[in-house]
Design an enzyme around this catalytic site. Sequence first.
Site, short mmCIF file in Angstrom:
data_model
loop_
_atom_site.label_atom_id
_atom_site.label_comp_id
_atom_site.label_asym_id
_atom_site.label_seq_id
_atom_site.Cartn_x
_atom_site.Cartn_y
_atom_site.Cartn_z
CG ASP A 30 -16.69 50.90 -1.93
OD1 ASP A 30 -16.32 49.78 -1.54
OD2 ASP A 30 -17.49 51.07 -2.87
NE ARG A 43 -13.62 41.24 -1.24
CZ ARG A 43 -14.00 42.33 -1.91
NH1 ARG A 43 -13.73 42.45 -3.18
NH2 ARG A 43 -14.69 43.28 -1.30
CD GLU A 77 -27.67 46.63 3.34
OE1 GLU A 77 -26.81 47.49 3.61
OE2 GLU A 77 -28.80 46.61 3.88
CG ASN A 78 -20.53 45.28 3.92
OD1 ASN A 78 -20.15 46.30 4.49
ND2 ASN A 78 -20.68 45.23 2.58
NE ARG A 81 -18.63 43.00 1.10
CZ ARG A 81 -17.82 43.97 0.78
NH1 ARG A 81 -16.54 43.88 1.07
NH2 ARG A 81 -18.27 45.06 0.18
CD GLU A 217 -23.64 70.73 -0.75
OE1 GLU A 217 -23.32 70.45 -1.92
OE2 GLU A 217 -24.66 71.38 -0.46
C1 IPE Z 1 -20.51 50.22 1.39
O1 IPE Z 1 -19.64 49.59 0.51
C2 IPE Z 1 -20.25 49.77 2.79
C3 IPE Z 1 -18.98 50.17 3.39
C4 IPE Z 1 -18.07 50.95 2.87
C5 IPE Z 1 -18.72 49.66 4.71
P1 IPE Z 1 -20.09 48.28 -0.30
O2 IPE Z 1 -18.92 47.91 -1.13
O3 IPE Z 1 -20.60 47.27 0.63
O4 IPE Z 1 -21.29 48.82 -1.17
P2 IPE Z 1 -21.91 48.26 -2.53
O5 IPE Z 1 -22.24 46.83 -2.32
O6 IPE Z 1 -20.86 48.42 -3.60
O7 IPE Z 1 -23.09 49.12 -2.78
C1 IPE Z 2 -15.03 48.64 1.52
O1 IPE Z 2 -14.28 48.01 0.54
C2 IPE Z 2 -14.96 47.93 2.85
C3 IPE Z 2 -16.19 47.21 3.22
C4 IPE Z 2 -17.30 47.24 2.57
C5 IPE Z 2 -16.14 46.38 4.40
P1 IPE Z 2 -14.87 46.82 -0.34
O2 IPE Z 2 -14.55 45.54 0.36
O3 IPE Z 2 -16.29 47.03 -0.63
O4 IPE Z 2 -13.97 46.95 -1.64
P2 IPE Z 2 -14.47 46.79 -3.13
O5 IPE Z 2 -15.63 47.71 -3.34
O6 IPE Z 2 -14.85 45.37 -3.32
O7 IPE Z 2 -13.29 47.19 -3.96
MG MG Z 3 -17.24 48.01 -2.11
#
Ligand code: IPE
Ligand code: IPE
Ligand code: MG
Length: 252
Positions: A30, A43, A77-78, A81, A217
Site C-alpha cells: 500500500d 497515481r 474493492e479497488n 476507483r 503475526e
Molecule cells: C489494499 O489497499 C489493497 C491492495 C494493496 C491491493 P487499499 O488502499 O485498497 O485499502 P484501503 O482502501 O485503504 O483500505
Molecule cells: C496500493 O496503493 C495499490 C493498490 C491498492 C492497487 P494505493 O493505490 O492504495 O496507494 P494509496 O493508499 O492511495 O497511497
Molecule cells: Mg491504499
Amino acid sequence: MSSKNDIGTDSDATEEQERSGPRHVAIIMDGNGRWAQARGRPRLFGHHAGAKRVREVVECCPELGVKYLTIFAFSTENWKRTQVEISGLMSLFRRYISKEMKALAARNVRVRFIGDRLRLDDKLVRLMDELEHETEGNDGTHLTIALNYGGRDEVARATKRLAEDVATGLLAPEDVDEETLPRYLDTHVLPDPDLVIRTSGEARISNFLLWQSAYAEYEFIDTLWPDFTAEELGRLCRSYGTRDRRFGAVKK
Ligand code: IPE
Ligand code: IPE
Ligand code: MG
C-alpha cells in the site's frame, strides 16, 4: 480440489523447526498513490514505481528463507476507483506479467494467482494462465499474486463450491470442519501466512487473507510501498524471529 499435502513435505517441516524466520510472508503493498502525490505525479506513476519493487523483494526470498511470498495487487474493492486508474492498473498487470515471465521462470519462481478471474479481461487472464503454466515445474519461491482478491469473496466462492459438493453427495455436512473448508479456498495448496506486512502506515487488513491470517503475526510499517526494500524485509523477518507464537496455548 487438491489437498494441502501437494506442497508441504516432511523435509520442509524439519527445516521449519530449525529456523526462526517466517516461511510464508504476505504483503499488502500500500501507499503507491501517496508516494506519487508527494512527487506531484499522477497515481499511476506510483503504481509503476511499486511494480518495480516486486522483483527485488521476490529475489531476496531464498536468502531470507521465505519459501512463500503472497502479494496483494488489486482488491475486490479497488473497482471503486476511477476508470483511468483501473485501466492503468490492468494494463500495468499485463505489462508486468509479459516483462517478468522469463526472469521469474529462470529464477525457479512458481507463480500462482488468487482472486476471482471472472471480472478480469480475457487478455489479462490468458497472461495469468500462461505465467502459471510457464512456472508450474518450479520449486523455488512460491509467489502468489492476489488480483481481484477479497477474503470475503473467496470464502463466499468456497462456500458455494462446498455447498455444491454437499448437494451432489460428494461431501457429508458432518464432515465440514476447519480442515475441509480451506480446501475450497483459492489458497488451498498454500500454508497459512506466518507474517503479514502492510506498508504505508494504515493499520487495517482491507479484506486480505481473512481465514488464512487468523494466527499470523502482523507488521504495520510507515514505508510507502515504492520505497520498500529487501533490507527492510530482512529486518522484519529477523524481528519475527523474536516473537512468541502461542496459538492459544501456554508455554511449558
Ligand atoms: C489494499 O489497499 C489493497 C491492495 C494493496 C491491493 P487499499 O488502499 O485498497 O485499502 P484501503 O482502501 O485503504 O483500505
Ligand atoms: C496500493 O496503493 C495499490 C493498490 C491498492 C492497487 P494505493 O493505490 O492504495 O496507494 P494509496 O493508499 O492511495 O497511497
Ligand atoms: Mg491504499
